[in-house]
Design a protein around this motif. Structure first.
Motif, PDB file in Angstrom:
ATOM      1  N   PHE A   1       0.838  -1.199   0.000  1.00 38.46           N
ATOM      2  CA  PHE A   1       0.000   0.000   0.000  1.00 38.46           C
ATOM      3  C   PHE A   1       0.876   1.254   0.000  1.00 38.46           C
ATOM      4  O   PHE A   1       0.676   2.175  -0.795  1.00 38.46           O
ATOM      5  CB  PHE A   1      -0.923  -0.017   1.221  1.00 38.46           C
ATOM      6  CG  PHE A   1      -1.719   1.239   1.434  1.00 38.46           C
ATOM      7  CD1 PHE A   1      -2.720   1.605   0.545  1.00 38.46           C
ATOM      8  CD2 PHE A   1      -1.469   2.068   2.520  1.00 38.46           C
ATOM      9  CE1 PHE A   1      -3.455   2.762   0.738  1.00 38.46           C
ATOM     10  CE2 PHE A   1      -2.201   3.225   2.719  1.00 38.46           C
ATOM     11  CZ  PHE A   1      -3.196   3.581   1.825  1.00 38.46           C
ATOM     12  N   ARG A   2       1.881   1.263   0.876  1.00 35.99           N
ATOM     13  CA  ARG A   2       2.751   2.443   0.954  1.00 35.99           C
ATOM     14  C   ARG A   2       3.470   2.677  -0.382  1.00 35.99           C
ATOM     15  O   ARG A   2       3.501   3.803  -0.886  1.00 35.99           O
ATOM     16  CB  ARG A   2       3.779   2.258   2.067  1.00 35.99           C
ATOM     17  CG  ARG A   2       4.807   3.382   2.097  1.00 35.99           C
ATOM     18  CD  ARG A   2       5.725   3.276   3.278  1.00 35.99           C
ATOM     19  NE  ARG A   2       6.434   2.002   3.285  1.00 35.99           N
ATOM     20  CZ  ARG A   2       7.171   1.583   4.298  1.00 35.99           C
ATOM     21  NH1 ARG A   2       7.279   2.318   5.378  1.00 35.99           N
ATOM     22  NH2 ARG A   2       7.781   0.427   4.249  1.00 35.99           N
ATOM     23  N   ALA A   3       4.021   1.598  -0.961  1.00 36.51           N
ATOM     24  CA  ALA A   3       4.757   1.763  -2.216  1.00 36.51           C
ATOM     25  C   ALA A   3       3.831   2.216  -3.343  1.00 36.51           C
ATOM     26  O   ALA A   3       4.216   3.014  -4.196  1.00 36.51           O
ATOM     27  CB  ALA A   3       5.452   0.454  -2.579  1.00 36.51           C
ATOM     28  N   SER A   4       2.591   1.711  -3.337  1.00 31.24           N
ATOM     29  CA  SER A   4       1.637   2.104  -4.387  1.00 31.24           C
ATOM     30  C   SER A   4       1.236   3.559  -4.247  1.00 31.24           C
ATOM     31  O   SER A   4       1.090   4.274  -5.244  1.00 31.24           O
ATOM     32  CB  SER A   4       0.384   1.229  -4.326  1.00 31.24           C
ATOM     33  OG  SER A   4       0.729  -0.111  -4.471  1.00 31.24           O
ATOM     34  N   MET A   5       1.056   3.993  -3.006  1.00 30.09           N
ATOM     35  CA  MET A   5       0.677   5.389  -2.780  1.00 30.09           C
ATOM     36  C   MET A   5       1.815   6.324  -3.197  1.00 30.09           C
ATOM     37  O   MET A   5       1.595   7.409  -3.722  1.00 30.09           O
ATOM     38  CB  MET A   5       0.312   5.624  -1.318  1.00 30.09           C
ATOM     39  CG  MET A   5      -0.960   4.920  -0.864  1.00 30.09           C
ATOM     40  SD  MET A   5      -2.427   5.392  -1.811  1.00 30.09           S
ATOM     41  CE  MET A   5      -2.659   3.948  -2.835  1.00 30.09           C
ATOM     42  N   GLN A   6       3.052   5.858  -2.967  1.00 31.77           N
ATOM     43  CA  GLN A   6       4.219   6.638  -3.372  1.00 31.77           C
ATOM     44  C   GLN A   6       4.156   6.957  -4.870  1.00 31.77           C
ATOM     45  O   GLN A   6       4.526   8.049  -5.294  1.00 31.77           O
ATOM     46  CB  GLN A   6       5.484   5.817  -3.071  1.00 31.77           C
ATOM     47  CG  GLN A   6       6.771   6.617  -3.052  1.00 31.77           C
ATOM     48  CD  GLN A   6       6.958   7.355  -1.736  1.00 31.77           C
ATOM     49  OE1 GLN A   6       6.686   6.813  -0.680  1.00 31.77           O
ATOM     50  NE2 GLN A   6       7.404   8.603  -1.815  1.00 31.77           N
ATOM     51  N   LYS A   7       3.646   6.016  -5.633  1.00 29.35           N
ATOM     52  CA  LYS A   7       3.598   6.204  -7.092  1.00 29.35           C
ATOM     53  C   LYS A   7       2.637   7.307  -7.508  1.00 29.35           C
ATOM     54  O   LYS A   7       2.719   7.806  -8.627  1.00 29.35           O
ATOM     55  CB  LYS A   7       3.184   4.896  -7.775  1.00 29.35           C
ATOM     56  CG  LYS A   7       4.280   3.868  -7.707  1.00 29.35           C
ATOM     57  CD  LYS A   7       3.970   2.657  -8.569  1.00 29.35           C
ATOM     58  CE  LYS A   7       5.127   1.671  -8.476  1.00 29.35           C
ATOM     59  NZ  LYS A   7       4.695   0.284  -8.516  1.00 29.35           N
ATOM     60  N   ILE A   8       1.684   7.649  -6.644  1.00 28.60           N
ATOM     61  CA  ILE A   8       0.799   8.758  -6.993  1.00 28.60           C
ATOM     62  C   ILE A   8       1.062   9.946  -6.068  1.00 28.60           C
ATOM     63  O   ILE A   8       0.209  10.817  -5.894  1.00 28.60           O
ATOM     64  CB  ILE A   8      -0.695   8.341  -6.966  1.00 28.60           C
ATOM     65  CG1 ILE A   8      -1.068   7.721  -5.610  1.00 28.60           C
ATOM     66  CG2 ILE A   8      -1.002   7.368  -8.087  1.00 28.60           C
ATOM     67  CD1 ILE A   8      -2.571   7.539  -5.421  1.00 28.60           C
ATOM     68  N   GLY A   9       2.265   9.968  -5.507  1.00 27.66           N
ATOM     69  CA  GLY A   9       2.688  11.149  -4.761  1.00 27.66           C
ATOM     70  C   GLY A   9       2.106  11.260  -3.367  1.00 27.66           C
ATOM     71  O   GLY A   9       2.107  12.328  -2.769  1.00 27.66           O
ATOM     72  N   ILE A  10       1.596  10.151  -2.841  1.00 24.43           N
ATOM     73  CA  ILE A  10       1.094  10.188  -1.470  1.00 24.43           C
ATOM     74  C   ILE A  10       2.118   9.499  -0.583  1.00 24.43           C
ATOM     75  O   ILE A  10       2.445   8.335  -0.795  1.00 24.43           O
ATOM     76  CB  ILE A  10      -0.282   9.491  -1.347  1.00 24.43           C
ATOM     77  CG1 ILE A  10      -1.304  10.193  -2.247  1.00 24.43           C
ATOM     78  CG2 ILE A  10      -0.751   9.509   0.107  1.00 24.43           C
ATOM     79  CD1 ILE A  10      -2.663   9.524  -2.270  1.00 24.43           C
ATOM     80  N   ASN A  11       2.634  10.248   0.365  1.00 29.37           N
ATOM     81  CA  ASN A  11       3.633   9.706   1.268  1.00 29.37           C
ATOM     82  C   ASN A  11       2.906   9.021   2.432  1.00 29.37           C
ATOM     83  O   ASN A  11       2.019   9.607   3.038  1.00 29.37           O
ATOM     84  CB  ASN A  11       4.521  10.852   1.766  1.00 29.37           C
ATOM     85  CG  ASN A  11       5.732  10.340   2.496  1.00 29.37           C
ATOM     86  OD1 ASN A  11       6.225   9.257   2.196  1.00 29.37           O
ATOM     87  ND2 ASN A  11       6.196  11.103   3.470  1.00 29.37           N
ATOM     88  N   VAL A  12       3.287   7.774   2.719  1.00 30.45           N
ATOM     89  CA  VAL A  12       2.620   7.027   3.786  1.00 30.45           C
ATOM     90  C   VAL A  12       3.627   6.725   4.876  1.00 30.45           C
ATOM     91  O   VAL A  12       4.682   6.159   4.605  1.00 30.45           O
ATOM     92  CB  VAL A  12       2.026   5.705   3.241  1.00 30.45           C
ATOM     93  CG1 VAL A  12       1.406   4.900   4.372  1.00 30.45           C
ATOM     94  CG2 VAL A  12       1.003   5.983   2.163  1.00 30.45           C
TER      95      VAL A  12
END
Lengths: 276, 557
Positions: free
Chosen positions: B416-427
């Motif tokens: 989830f964290r890595a996927s969010m990183q791809k759309i510019g959301i830092n988790v």
């Protein structure tokens, strides 16, 4: 240089390993200018595949990047926690050894309280209570590893206090603080330095073990985390656990060699025996 | 999922309702039994499963001991007192329901021979089997059924209470006929009145004040095909054939032994070497699935989870900005590759989610689809929502609390964290233990987390509390994220009382469409725990209850 290597081969190998690990940690952002958590390709690529020098893990993350970035985390945790526990251990040990009497008793009972609990279990407990984070891990390691330092410093202080040069300083009316700082501490330090390098090794291992158990800081890639995350898929991708495990092994070995080397170097009698 | 050891539980959600019963008098209602269910009752196909086996040329064989695994060891072996998965696996052989559920969630008679439902869907008349005896020799009668419903289950099970509180009266018109009259029609009634959610206990042993500490709990007495004969704590549980079982010549097995093996690798070895002939649920780690699938003397099935229907999702606290923006939630959903999650993390044990319901749950609508996996579109959506990336490509930072239930869930959080990183959301990860997870969810002290919920056949039993605004409360396994849509409230309330299946389908289809449009949760996968059996073992998974069936037709060939 050559003669140094010949005289202190262990220390030379140890320092070379540790310098290499530090270099790897320092250059990680250059060679792997991305987060080690990035899923950069297909999962379970074996080492040597075109995209991944050391293979990829269950989510397609680069093991080489994980090891390089993880080196920094391991060294940082090892370094800071050792500094902290040296701070605690040296102050308490000095206090006990210098003041003596009831203070000595109190400090040593306090140290024994920590020593009677298996230190790794106590570390697990502390991290679990204070939620796993880089700070709680450093604090836990520091808190469980100071008693040996305190004991060593206390013992050194007890023996040094009776020496003439210390008594001379006292007779001359030098303040307590100056006696401790300028006379006692410098002479008590060599064994502490040796102990410190071994404690870094221990801290690296403890951090790895905590991460392996899932008690690492989930925002930082560390070697123990890599070993733990690969454990369950070891039948599919042995390299995910094994390679970071090798990194831990080499680093800890290097630190131990360095520690032993320092001991022979700082102890003239031992270092003479070590000469060819 | 109320504590660390429960990997499936009858009480999921309901257990956490804290004694609060949704107002039983909230509006007049009627209830429709599905046509298929009535049909099943009419033909009463008891031996259908065995007949099937005979038709395939396999004649059921008497004798033999089935050795299985059980993980983790149950705290107590009494139905109702404990509703965790491992407990149900064992006690389902000892206690039986009036009826159970077929893989398509139709109704299969067990202790009830047949039943009728009045036209206004308020009066349920059950005809009981007449030759059923409890393990102590006493006959089972209508009194036991009424006692079990109105006293035993009402006292012990919060989920049962939600359903049974709708009962106005339960009467025995003769020793083998039970008439249940509801205050108003209640659509999911039959999904709360069967399976492991309502089994019959003997009145003569349980009509005591303190049901939880009844001495008989240590020696459960039911009507089932097997009796508990020995429980060596930490080692094994032994069940023996009930010689006076009410179905002639059944059960086929002499004994069932559940071995308790705490170490997962030892369990895998026991299965691989044939020491155990059956493993399921939590026994085998997901990553061992591929190698056991390749083993020729084993068969592996994902069936048997149709009733429980676990569905994993990412829970979002919709009070936190910018997660209150539906465009943000949609973008997050579009950035998740559910096929990757299913294949690489769960080794294909399940299906990707298409909405809030599992395919097997009643009134699932296959036309409802999640927006497709599309990173570029997700980025565009976030741009449109006004969340521009800064110099380092970060739009905003959110916290995430992983589900502390084992490794695969940790991997999911990392994905989830890595996927969010791809759309510019830092988790940033915010780890905690199982108790802390539940407590913080209940306090609304989270931004995103992971949960999996059991659908138990009907959206009005398993899902409702996660979607209606009346369930926004400080109790875990409820609508803790603060989702509120008056239309959803209305749809679910109407569906609760609708008597016409077509009307319910319409209501629940609209609910599913809105749930996907509003995206209060990021629906991930429909989970299934694989069941591993040696090929000699037959008829293990025949109902929607899976390994929590009564096993009276299981045999070793």
């Amino acid at each position: 240089m050559k003669s140094f290597v010949r005289r202190f081969p262990r220390m030379a190998i140890g320092s070379a390993i540790i310098l290499a690990v530090i270099a790897m940690a320092a250059t990680a952002p250059i060679f792997f200018p991305f987060s080690p958590w990035d899923m950069r390709g297909s999962p379970f690529e074996p080492p040597g595949s075109p995209d991944f020098l050391l293979g990829s893990d269950a989510l397609g993350r680069d093991i080489a990047a994980g090891i390089a970035h993880g080196a920094w985390v391991s060294l940082m945790i090892g370094g800071i926690s050792t500094m902290a526990s040296l701070g605690i251990g040296v102050s308490l040990g000095a206090l006990a050894g210098y003041v003596g009497g009831r203070v000595d008793d109190a400090v040593m009972r306090f140290a024994e309280f920590f020593q009677t609990i298996p230190s790794f279990l106590l570390a697990i407990l502390l991290v679990a209570i204070f939620r796993p984070s880089i700070f709680s891990i450093i604090a836990a390691i520091a808190l469980v590893s100071w008693p040996p330092v305190a004991r060593v410093v206390r013992a050194e202080f007890l023996s040094l206090r009776k020496r003439e040069f210390v008594q001379a300083a006292e007779v001359l009316g030098v303040s307590h603080m100056r006696v401790v700082w300028q006379t006692l501490l410098p002479n008590a330090l060599p064994p502490v330095i040796v102990l410190g390098s071994l404690m870094v090794a221990n801290a690296v291992l403890t951090e790895s073990a905590l991460s392996f158990l899932g008690l690492g800081d989930a925002n930082w890639m560390s070697w123990g985390f890599l070993v733990g995350s690969g454990r369950s898929v070891i039948r599919i991708g042995w390299w995910i656990s094994v390679l970071p495990g090798v990194a831990i092994f080499i680093t800890v070995l290097g630190l131990n060699l360095l520690g032993e080397g320092l001991q022979t170097w700082l102890n003239p009698r031992l270092s003479k025996r070590d000469m060819p | 999922m109320s504590d660390f050891t429960s990997w499936w539980s009858e009480e999921t959600g309901a257990q956490e309702l804290n004694g609060d019963i949704r107002s039983p008098a909230s509006g007049p209602s009627r209830r429709a039994l599905l046509k298929a269910g009535v049909a099943a009752a009419a033909v009463a196909p008891f031996l259908m499963r065995v007949d099937d086996a005979i038709a395939q040329g396999i004649t059921p064989k008497r004798g033999g001991t089935l050795t299985s695994l059980l993980t983790p060891e149950p705290p107590v072996l009494m139905i109702g007192v404990n509703a965790q998965g491992p407990t149900l696996t064992v006690v389902s052989k000892i206690f039986q329901p009036l009826f159970t559920y077929s893989p398509t969630l139709d109704f299969v008679p067990v202790l009830a021979k047949s039943w009728t439902i009045s036209d206004d869907k308020k009066v349920y008349t059950f005809r009981l089997q007449e030759n059923v005896k409890f393990h102590d020799g006493q006959p089972m009668t209508a009194d036991d059924v009424i006692f079990s419903a109105m006293k035993f289950w009402m006292t012990l099970s919060l989920r049962a209470r939600i359903v049974f509180a709708r009962i106005e009266k339960a009467e025995a018109t003769d020793p083998y006929t039970v008439v249940i009259t509801l205050k108003e029609s209640y659509a999911p009634f039959m999904y709360g009145f069967g399976g492991t959610g309502f089994t019959i206990v003997p009145k003569h042993l349980y009509d005591v004040a303190d049901l939880r500490n009844n001495p008989n709990n240590a020696k459960p007495v039911g009507t089932g095909p097997f009796k508990l004969v020995e429980w060596q704590r930490g080692s094994f549980i032994r069940l023996r054939r009930n010689e006076d079982y009410w179905k002639p010549n059944q059960p086929y097995l002499d004994e069932i032994v559940y071995r308790i093996v705490p170490d997962s690798q030892s369990r895998a070895v026991a299965l691989q070497s044939g020491q155990v002939q059956l493993a399921g649920g939590n026994d085998i780690e997901p990553f061992d699935l591929p190698r056991f699938q390749a083993q020729s003397n084993l068969s592996v099935t994902l069936k048997g989870w149709e009733y429980y229907g676990p569905l994993a999702w990412i829970d979002i606290n919709k009070r936190v900005k910018p997660l209150d923006d539906v465009r943000v939630r949609r973008a997050m959903s579009m950035a998740l590759d559910r096929n990757f999650i299913l294949q690489k993390l769960w080794f294909n044990s399940g299906k990707v989610a298409t909405g809030p319901m599992c395919e097997t749950t009643k009134f699932y609508d296959a036309t409802v689809k999640l927006p497709p996996f599309d990173i570029a579109a997700a980025n565009k959506l976030l741009d449109e929502a006004g969340h521009k990336a800064d110099g380092s490509g970060i739009r905003f930072t959110i916290r995430h609390m992983p589900l502390p239930y084992g490794e695969v869930w940790t991997r999911l959080s990392e994905y989830f964290r890595a996927s969010m990183q791809k759309i510019g959301i830092n988790v940033t990860m915010d780890t905690t233990d199982a108790g802390g997870h539940t407590a913080r969810m209940a306090k609304w002290d989270y931004e995103t987390s992971i949960n999996y919920i059991y659908q138990v056949g009907d959206a009005n039993i398993g899902l409702e509390q996660y979607f209606t605004s009346e369930n926004i409360r400080n109790v875990a396994f409820n609508n803790v994220g603060g989702y509120s849509n008056p239309r959803v409230d209305e749809l679910l309330a109407k569906s609760r009382y609708a008597t016409d299946p077509a009307e319910r389908q319409k209501l629940l289809s609209e609910f599913q469409r809105i749930a996907v449009d509003d995206m209060p949760y990021l629906f991930l996968i429909q989970m299934s725990f694989p069941t591993y059996t040696t090929k000699r073992l037959n008829n293990v998974i025949t109902t929607a209850m899976g390994i929590s069936g009564d096993f009276d037709d299981v045999f070793l060939a």
